[in-house]
Motif scaffolding. Structure first.
Motif, PDB file in Angstrom:
ATOM      1  N   ALA A  44       0.858  -1.141  -0.036  1.00 32.44           N
ATOM      2  CA  ALA A  44       0.067   0.081  -0.088  1.00 32.44           C
ATOM      3  C   ALA A  44       0.923   1.228   0.244  1.00 32.44           C
ATOM      4  N   ASN A  45       0.494   2.385  -0.826  1.00 24.12           N
ATOM      5  CA  ASN A  45       1.233   3.548  -0.571  1.00 24.12           C
ATOM      6  C   ASN A  45       0.304   4.671  -0.736  1.00 24.12           C
ATOM      7  N   GLY A  46       0.575   5.699  -0.367  1.00 24.93           N
ATOM      8  CA  GLY A  46      -0.429   6.749  -0.548  1.00 24.93           C
ATOM      9  C   GLY A  46       0.281   8.477  -0.568  1.00 24.93           C
ATOM     10  N   MET A  47      -0.403   9.234  -1.160  1.00 25.77           N
ATOM     11  CA  MET A  47      -0.236  10.616  -1.422  1.00 25.77           C
ATOM     12  C   MET A  47      -1.097  11.212  -0.091  1.00 25.77           C
ATOM     13  N   ALA A  48      -0.303  11.684   0.867  1.00 23.99           N
ATOM     14  CA  ALA A  48      -0.734  12.072   2.229  1.00 23.99           C
ATOM     15  C   ALA A  48      -0.626  13.474   2.364  1.00 23.99           C
ATOM     16  N   VAL A  49      -1.779  14.028   2.494  1.00 22.52           N
ATOM     17  CA  VAL A  49      -1.773  15.491   2.591  1.00 22.52           C
ATOM     18  C   VAL A  49      -2.279  16.031   3.981  1.00 22.52           C
ATOM     19  N   THR A  50      -1.467  17.250   4.567  1.00 21.95           N
ATOM     20  CA  THR A  50      -1.822  17.403   6.113  1.00 21.95           C
ATOM     21  C   THR A  50      -3.046  18.474   5.920  1.00 21.95           C
ATOM     22  N   GLU A  51      -3.636  18.881   7.085  1.00 20.60           N
ATOM     23  CA  GLU A  51      -4.712  19.686   7.297  1.00 20.60           C
ATOM     24  C   GLU A  51      -4.485  20.978   6.708  1.00 20.60           C
ATOM     25  N   ASP A  52      -3.165  21.246   6.575  1.00 21.80           N
ATOM     26  CA  ASP A  52      -2.732  22.629   5.760  1.00 21.80           C
ATOM     27  C   ASP A  52      -2.300  22.663   4.506  1.00 21.80           C
ATOM     28  N   ASN A  53      -2.752  21.413   4.043  1.00 22.40           N
ATOM     29  CA  ASN A  53      -2.396  21.291   2.568  1.00 22.40           C
ATOM     30  C   ASN A  53      -1.162  20.857   2.015  1.00 22.40           C
ATOM     31  N   LYS A  54      -0.184  20.435   2.746  1.00 21.95           N
ATOM     32  CA  LYS A  54       1.248  20.150   2.718  1.00 21.95           C
ATOM     33  C   LYS A  54       1.066  18.557   2.156  1.00 21.95           C
ATOM     34  N   LEU A  70      13.534  10.265  -3.187  1.00 17.79           N
ATOM     35  CA  LEU A  70      12.195  10.734  -2.457  1.00 17.79           C
ATOM     36  C   LEU A  70      11.246  10.095  -2.830  1.00 17.79           C
ATOM     37  N   GLU A  71      10.194   9.852  -1.880  1.00 22.12           N
ATOM     38  CA  GLU A  71       9.126   8.722  -2.184  1.00 22.12           C
ATOM     39  C   GLU A  71       8.066   9.361  -1.516  1.00 22.12           C
ATOM     40  N   ILE A  72       6.726   8.650  -1.355  1.00 24.56           N
ATOM     41  CA  ILE A  72       5.486   8.745  -0.592  1.00 24.56           C
ATOM     42  C   ILE A  72       5.664   7.455   0.296  1.00 24.56           C
ATOM     43  N   PRO A  73       4.876   7.790   1.615  1.00 24.38           N
ATOM     44  CA  PRO A  73       4.842   6.727   2.375  1.00 24.38           C
ATOM     45  C   PRO A  73       4.071   5.392   2.056  1.00 24.38           C
ATOM     46  N   LEU A 124      -5.337   8.319  -1.491  1.00 29.90           N
ATOM     47  CA  LEU A 124      -5.156   9.545  -0.998  1.00 29.90           C
ATOM     48  C   LEU A 124      -5.739   9.908   0.383  1.00 29.90           C
ATOM     49  N   ALA A 125      -4.812  10.561   1.221  1.00 34.52           N
ATOM     50  CA  ALA A 125      -5.152  10.489   2.556  1.00 34.52           C
ATOM     51  C   ALA A 125      -5.060  11.884   2.946  1.00 34.52           C
ATOM     52  N   LEU A 126      -6.319  12.577   3.405  1.00 30.86           N
ATOM     53  CA  LEU A 126      -6.398  14.002   3.717  1.00 30.86           C
ATOM     54  C   LEU A 126      -6.716  14.201   5.056  1.00 30.86           C
ATOM     55  N   GLY A 127      -6.332  15.436   5.477  1.00 27.42           N
ATOM     56  CA  GLY A 127      -6.414  16.048   6.780  1.00 27.42           C
ATOM     57  C   GLY A 127      -5.494  15.458   7.817  1.00 27.42           C
ATOM     58  N   VAL A 167       5.135   7.059  -8.178  1.00 23.86           N
ATOM     59  CA  VAL A 167       4.613   8.066  -9.554  1.00 23.86           C
ATOM     60  C   VAL A 167       3.237   7.746  -9.828  1.00 23.86           C
ATOM     61  N   SER A 168       3.025   6.373 -10.015  1.00 26.36           N
ATOM     62  CA  SER A 168       1.384   6.020 -10.333  1.00 26.36           C
ATOM     63  C   SER A 168       0.467   6.651  -9.375  1.00 26.36           C
ATOM     64  N   CYS A 169       0.893   6.278  -7.905  1.00 26.42           N
ATOM     65  CA  CYS A 169      -0.114   6.908  -7.028  1.00 26.42           C
ATOM     66  C   CYS A 169      -0.269   8.444  -6.901  1.00 26.42           C
ATOM     67  N   LEU A 170       0.937   9.159  -7.194  1.00 25.60           N
ATOM     68  CA  LEU A 170       0.940  10.868  -7.096  1.00 25.60           C
ATOM     69  C   LEU A 170       0.037  11.048  -8.482  1.00 25.60           C
ATOM     70  N   PHE A 171       0.125  10.383  -9.458  1.00 27.74           N
ATOM     71  CA  PHE A 171      -0.617  10.638 -10.705  1.00 27.74           C
ATOM     72  C   PHE A 171      -2.280  10.531 -10.328  1.00 27.74           C
ATOM     73  N   TYR A 172      -2.565   9.542  -9.815  1.00 26.92           N
ATOM     74  CA  TYR A 172      -4.172   9.305  -9.426  1.00 26.92           C
ATOM     75  C   TYR A 172      -4.484  10.153  -8.206  1.00 26.92           C
ATOM     76  N   GLY A 173      -3.400  10.355  -7.311  1.00 26.89           N
ATOM     77  CA  GLY A 173      -3.776  11.230  -6.251  1.00 26.89           C
ATOM     78  C   GLY A 173      -3.986  12.405  -6.312  1.00 26.89           C
ATOM     79  N   LEU A 174      -3.161  13.150  -7.256  1.00 25.76           N
ATOM     80  CA  LEU A 174      -3.316  14.432  -7.577  1.00 25.76           C
ATOM     81  C   LEU A 174      -4.641  14.739  -8.543  1.00 25.76           C
ATOM     82  N   GLN A 175      -4.922  13.805  -9.338  1.00 25.93           N
ATOM     83  CA  GLN A 175      -6.294  13.920  -9.755  1.00 25.93           C
ATOM     84  C   GLN A 175      -7.421  13.891  -9.212  1.00 25.93           C
TER      85      GLN A 175
END
Length: 187
Positions: A44-54, A70-73, A124-127, A167-175
């Motif tokens: 499992a991997n994820g584009m993780a975004v903090t509550e202040d959108n980082k 440089l990777e994602i968690p 995609l993880a938010l908040g 890269v694949s996850c970031l592509f789908y996560g940004l969408q």
């Protein structure tokens, strides 16, 4: 087009490397022997975004290619994880110390379906909120980096991510991220 498995033999079986040799019959009757298959658990991997959108990125050494990347968690889905989503939440907490209020399933991709059995589940993880310190495995050394969404997009354009599954996850996560942001904007 599907092959028929005639026989299978394990050549090496350990938690991080399981190799088997298959004997297969093709639809036209030809036999492929040997056909080598690597068995891995799902990841499992994820584009993780903090509550202040980082966006939370991680930097760590990858021994097989001898580079710091440089990777994602992300990581292995353990047999004790009830689902890929639970595994993702666990990996995010362990690697980054952040917990998330929303998690969106972005689907799965096959790392190398010609020789490997596993899937990588993307999220995609938010908040995200920092709730604890990292809880890393003995062999892990992970630096957490926070970046603006626009910076991550530019990093992708500049080919700063080498790990193709990320890269694949970031592509789908940004969408998905853009889709969700557009849904809350005033019309």
């Amino acid at each position: 087009m599907e092959w028929k498995l005639l026989s299978s033999e394990y050549l090496h079986k350990e938690p991080w490397l399981t190799l088997r040799r298959d004997r297969c019959a093709l639809a036209d009757g030809r036999v492929v022997d040997p056909y080598y298959v690597l068995e891995y658990p799902d990841w499992a991997n994820g584009m993780a975004v903090t509550e202040d959108n980082k966006v939370i990125l991680v930097r760590q050494y990858r021994h097989a290619i001898g580079k710091v990347l440089l990777e994602i968690p992300g990581g292995v889905i353990d047999t004790t994880d009830a689902s890929p989503e639970i595994a993702m939440k666990r990996e995010l907490l362990e690697e980054t110390g952040y917990a998330f209020s929303e998690i969106y399933n972005l689907g799965a991709v096959a790392p190398n379906p010609s020789t490997s059995t596993n899937l990588t589940h993307m999220f995609l993880a938010l908040g995200g909120k920092k709730v604890q310190e990292q809880q890393l495995d003995d062999n892990e050394e992970i630096e957490v980096i926070l970046a603006d969404v626009a910076e991550v997009e530019q990093m992708l354009k500049d080919h700063q991510f080498l790990q193709s599954l990320h890269v694949s996850c970031l592509f789908y996560g940004l969408q998905k991220y853009r889709e969700l942001k557009a849904a809350v904007l005033p019309k």
